[in-house]
Design an enzyme around this catalytic site. Structure first.
Site, PDB file in Angstrom:
ATOM      1  N   ASP A 189     -18.355 -97.078 -29.250  1.00 20.67           N
ATOM      2  CA  ASP A 189     -19.551 -96.442 -28.702  1.00 20.67           C
ATOM      3  C   ASP A 189     -20.726 -97.313 -29.091  1.00 20.67           C
ATOM      4  O   ASP A 189     -20.577 -98.240 -29.901  1.00 20.67           O
ATOM      5  CB  ASP A 189     -19.723 -95.007 -29.241  1.00 20.67           C
ATOM      6  CG  ASP A 189     -20.354 -94.087 -28.197  1.00 20.67           C
ATOM      7  OD1 ASP A 189     -21.462 -94.403 -27.739  1.00 20.67           O
ATOM      8  OD2 ASP A 189     -19.728 -93.081 -27.827  1.00 20.67           O
ATOM      9  N   HIS A 266     -21.428 -95.939 -22.474  1.00 20.03           N
ATOM     10  CA  HIS A 266     -21.423 -95.803 -23.941  1.00 20.03           C
ATOM     11  C   HIS A 266     -21.036 -97.147 -24.567  1.00 20.03           C
ATOM     12  O   HIS A 266     -20.307 -97.165 -25.565  1.00 20.03           O
ATOM     13  CB  HIS A 266     -20.428 -94.717 -24.381  1.00 20.03           C
ATOM     14  CG  HIS A 266     -20.987 -93.331 -24.276  1.00 20.03           C
ATOM     15  ND1 HIS A 266     -21.758 -92.755 -25.245  1.00 20.03           N
ATOM     16  CD2 HIS A 266     -20.895 -92.404 -23.284  1.00 20.03           C
ATOM     17  CE1 HIS A 266     -22.111 -91.534 -24.871  1.00 20.03           C
ATOM     18  NE2 HIS A 266     -21.609 -91.300 -23.681  1.00 20.03           N
ATOM     19  N   GLU A 322     -20.540 -89.941 -18.938  1.00 22.07           N
ATOM     20  CA  GLU A 322     -21.983 -90.148 -19.024  1.00 22.07           C
ATOM     21  C   GLU A 322     -22.460 -91.544 -18.628  1.00 22.07           C
ATOM     22  O   GLU A 322     -23.391 -92.062 -19.230  1.00 22.07           O
ATOM     23  CB  GLU A 322     -22.467 -89.802 -20.443  1.00 22.07           C
ATOM     24  CG  GLU A 322     -22.203 -88.357 -20.812  1.00 22.07           C
ATOM     25  CD  GLU A 322     -22.694 -87.964 -22.202  1.00 22.07           C
ATOM     26  OE1 GLU A 322     -23.436 -86.994 -22.287  1.00 22.07           O
ATOM     27  OE2 GLU A 322     -22.319 -88.625 -23.182  1.00 22.07           O
TER      28      GLU A 322
HETATM   29  C1  ACM Z   1     -18.747 -86.311 -24.335  1.00 23.84           C
HETATM   30  O1  ACM Z   1     -19.058 -85.369 -25.109  1.00 23.84           O
HETATM   31  N1  ACM Z   1     -19.670 -87.132 -23.891  1.00 23.84           N
HETATM   32  C2  ACM Z   1     -17.382 -86.502 -23.911  1.00 23.84           C
END
Ligand code: ACM
Length: 688
Positions: A189, A266, A322
């Site tokens: 991440d 991410h 996201e």
């Molecule tokens: C997440 O909580 N973005 C999978």
């Protein structure tokens, strides 16, 4: 006289013989499918021997495990007649469908566990250990048990804060004890890349290190990476050898480790270490990979090749959540890709990437798992969906014939507060007490048996943004993971929160004694007063009229026009759907009709503030009243300075004074200045 004593003695012994062998009460988590318990117990002692009949690999695991367990069982040299714990792998096991099921029988001769697999024997052993926890006593009787779901998982985010090998192993110990069988590691991440990839050394000599130890300081600052070994370098990573050690340790606990490598988003740490993988090629600019660039695929495939070498799991998790997809809209390479492949929008471009990665994984004998965003733009043909933004994603995947794993934020996000926020360390928000985790049932009533079969299981996720220490991680996991374990394993019909709570209290004591830092369940404060039981006041059930453009936000209606006069207060989070949210221009502006002129003494409403997600207190509240609905008299005008903080706070705004006559009560609340003016959340207008 002597005879009388004998009589009394006889009567006493009759009376006590019932007490001598009381019916044992089991305290097992997760609660077994069926337990037939009689009086009395087999007691494991130093002479008790272990005998395992199972294939060699399982036999070795089980023998080593039990030798190292609190029972310290030594292996018998030949099949023992008595005082034994016998584990037997069998071809048939009546009453048990799942390969992970088992039957445990305890008699005066000892304990026998039968199962069709090593995993089944291992789960029987966990039940044995839990039963024997008190004084090595195993209650006489038979336990027939099997899991409800095949996938019983926990996710640890080791990117936001890095916790090493020993921490992970310690959690594996507890997971196994409560019959969980999947450990999902969120390895990559923005906050740090956590797995050695030999082909791309900058991932671990740069992208794994940042300027601040604490994620929040780093995130709220400049979000810079530094080189490994720099004076201010914070972070770390698992070497490939350490990853193998985790995998092996997990295997010995019948747990599969699922690695997650985030894509396409991410990934700031990657696109900064290797800027050519982003659309702009500028470091610190994009979280998303460039999907138009073949180099991205080359990178991801090379990474996954090394990941697959280490992790034998069926699934490789590719994230997928996201993505902003913004840079793809103007990137010439992404646009060219979309044109060439006939992709109509950036959602389909993400699907293109996921489908390509799926083909790659399938070619190597693996399957793709991703967060529910992988549904957008079309789901890859063999993919499994992990549903986090509610349950819809998982249900949709199942409708399309895919498997789903449920981890909806409302029930499974262990980064939420587990008790009244003012009593807890700072968390990301929300309110997820043990009881709420426990209340989750992944299978909706509307499901057909075919659909139910595709519900692969359930998982708790522990995101670590606000969790800078190992102790704090454990505090967030325990005891909530016990509720998750029971949802995942136990039959729905056997669930009962009061009973579970009693067992959880004992389990917390046991976990503490084993050195886990748990939440103090016995001193739980509970939900906000009024959230569980209605409050009485004069406006309950009365008509509410909202002023134009002062209507509540469609996502936070709390049930609609009568929500603020239904007597029900909000809990510790606006996520409980009991708080009404306002974001329209005017703020909150409504009038309640009490139906007749009434004597009132107070008008109050509570607001909540949690600045992270943009929820603020009002800057001004005005309460006014009228007898005819036309001429209003102002009773109070409260100016309030909105101040940003890190807490979750609640505050009452209103009027209290000499009794006043009113039929119409108008309540207005206005936003704070720019930067302090997100949502207003209010739960009830209380008139007395
Ligand atoms: C997440 O909580 N973005 C999978």
């Amino acid at each position: 006289m002597k005879q009388l004593f004998i009589m009394v003695g006889l009567l006493m012994s009759l009376f006590f013989s019932g007490c001598e062998q009381p019916k044992e009460t089991l305290s097992i988590i997760p609660v077994p499918l069926k337990a037939e318990i009689q009086g009395g117990a087999f007691v494991v002692n130093e002479q008790t021997r272990l005998w395992v009949e199972a294939p060699d690999a399982d036999k070795q695991i089980l023998q080593e495990f039990l030798a190292a367990s609190p029972l310290k069982l030594a292996v018998a040299s030949e099949a023992p007649e008595a005082n034994a714990v016998v584990l037997k792998q069998v071809a048939e096991l009546p009453g048990v469908q799942s390969p992970e099921g088992y039957v445990l029988t305890a008699t005066s001769k000892g304990v026998e566990v039968r199962a069709k697999t090593g995993a089944g024997l291992f789960y029987g052993v966990q039940t044995l250990l839990q039963m024997a926890h008190e004084a090595n006593k195993v209650a006489f009787g038979t336990i027939t048990d099997e899991p409800r779901f095949e996938y019983r998982g926990m996710m640890l985010d080791v990117s936001r804060h890095f916790f090493g090998l020993d921490f992970v192993k310690k959690q594996i110990d507890a997971m196994a004890y409560y019959k969980l069988n999947r450990l999902h590691l969120h390895l990559t991440d923005a906050a740090g890349w956590r797995i050695e990839i030999k082909k791309y050394p900058r991932l671990t000599n740069f992208a794994a290190w940042r300027t601040h130890d604490n994620w929040k300081d780093w995130w709220n600052g400049e979000r810079k990476y530094v080189n490994e070994g720099d004076e201010n370098a914070h972070g770390g990573y698992f070497t490939q050898d350490q990853c193998r050690e985790i995998v092996e340790y997990a295997q010995k606990h019948y747990i599969t480790v699922i690695p997650e490598i985030e894509m396409p988003s991410h990934s700031e740490e990657v696109t900064t270490a290797y800027p050519e993988l982003s659309c702009t090629h500028i470091p610190y600019k994009q979280a998303d990979f460039c999907v138009g660039n073949e180099k991205t695929f080359e990178f991801l495939e090379n990474v996954l090749l090394e990941v697959m070498e280490i992790f034998p799991s069926e699934y490789i998790h590719v994230g997928g959540d996201e993505a902003s997809k913004q840079s793809w809209k103007t990137c010439p390479l992404c646009q060219a890709r979309m044109k060439k492949e006939g992709l109509k929008d950036v959602d389909e471009l993400q699907s293109y990437l996921i489908e390509r990665m799926e083909k790659f994984l399938n070619k190597h004998g693996r399957n793709l798992l991703g967060w529910d965003e992988i549904l957008e733009g079309g789901l890859a043909p063999n993919a499994t969906v992990m549903s986090w933004r509610g349950t819809e994603g998982g249900l949709k995947a199942i409708e399309g014939g895919h498997r789903a794993i449920m981890s909806p934020g409302e029930f499974c996000y262990f980064d939420s507060y587990q008790d009244a926020p003012h009593t807890q360390p700072e968390a990301i928000g929300g309110y997820l007490p043990l009881s709420k985790v426990y209340s989750y049932n992944p299978i909706p009533e509307s499901f057909t048996p075919e659909q139910a079969k595709l519900m692969y299981g359930v998982q708790a996720n522990l995101w670590a943004e606000y969790i800078p220490t190992k102790e704090h991680m454990e505090y967030m996991i325990y005891p909530r993971i016990l509720a998750l374990a029971e949802i995942a394993w136990s039959a729905d019909a056997n669930k009962n929160y009061e009973d579970f709570y009693g067992r959880a209290l004992k389990a917390v004591e046991e976990l503490c004694a084993k050195g886990y830092n748990t939440f103090d369940l016995k001193n739980e404060v509970g939900n906000r007063p009024g959230a569980d039981k209605p409050v009485e006041h004069l406006a309950v059930g009365k008509k509410v009229v909202y002023a134009d453009s002062a209507k509540y936000y469609p996502g936070y209606t709390a049930g609609g026009d009568d929500a603020l006069v239904n007597g029900i207060r909000g809990g510790w989070t606006y996520g409980d759907k009991l708080w009404q949210g306002f974001i329209d221009k005017k703020g909150l502006d409504l009038t309640i009709d009490l139906e007749q002129v009434t004597e009132i003494r107070s008008v109050n409403a509570d607001f909540m503030q949690i600045c992270g997600p943009g929820v603020f207190m009002p800057a001004q509240v005005i309460v006014s009243v009228s007898e005819d609905g036309e001429t209003f008299t102002e009773l109070a005008k409260i100016d309030h300075e909105v101040v940003k903080d890190d807490e979750v706070t609640f505050k009452t705004f209103g009027w209290e004074g000499e009794p006043t006559k009113a039929r119409y009560v108008r309540y207005q609340a206005k936003y704070g200045p720019k930067g302090l003016n997100g949502f207003l959340f209010v739960d009830e207008i209380v008139i007395k």
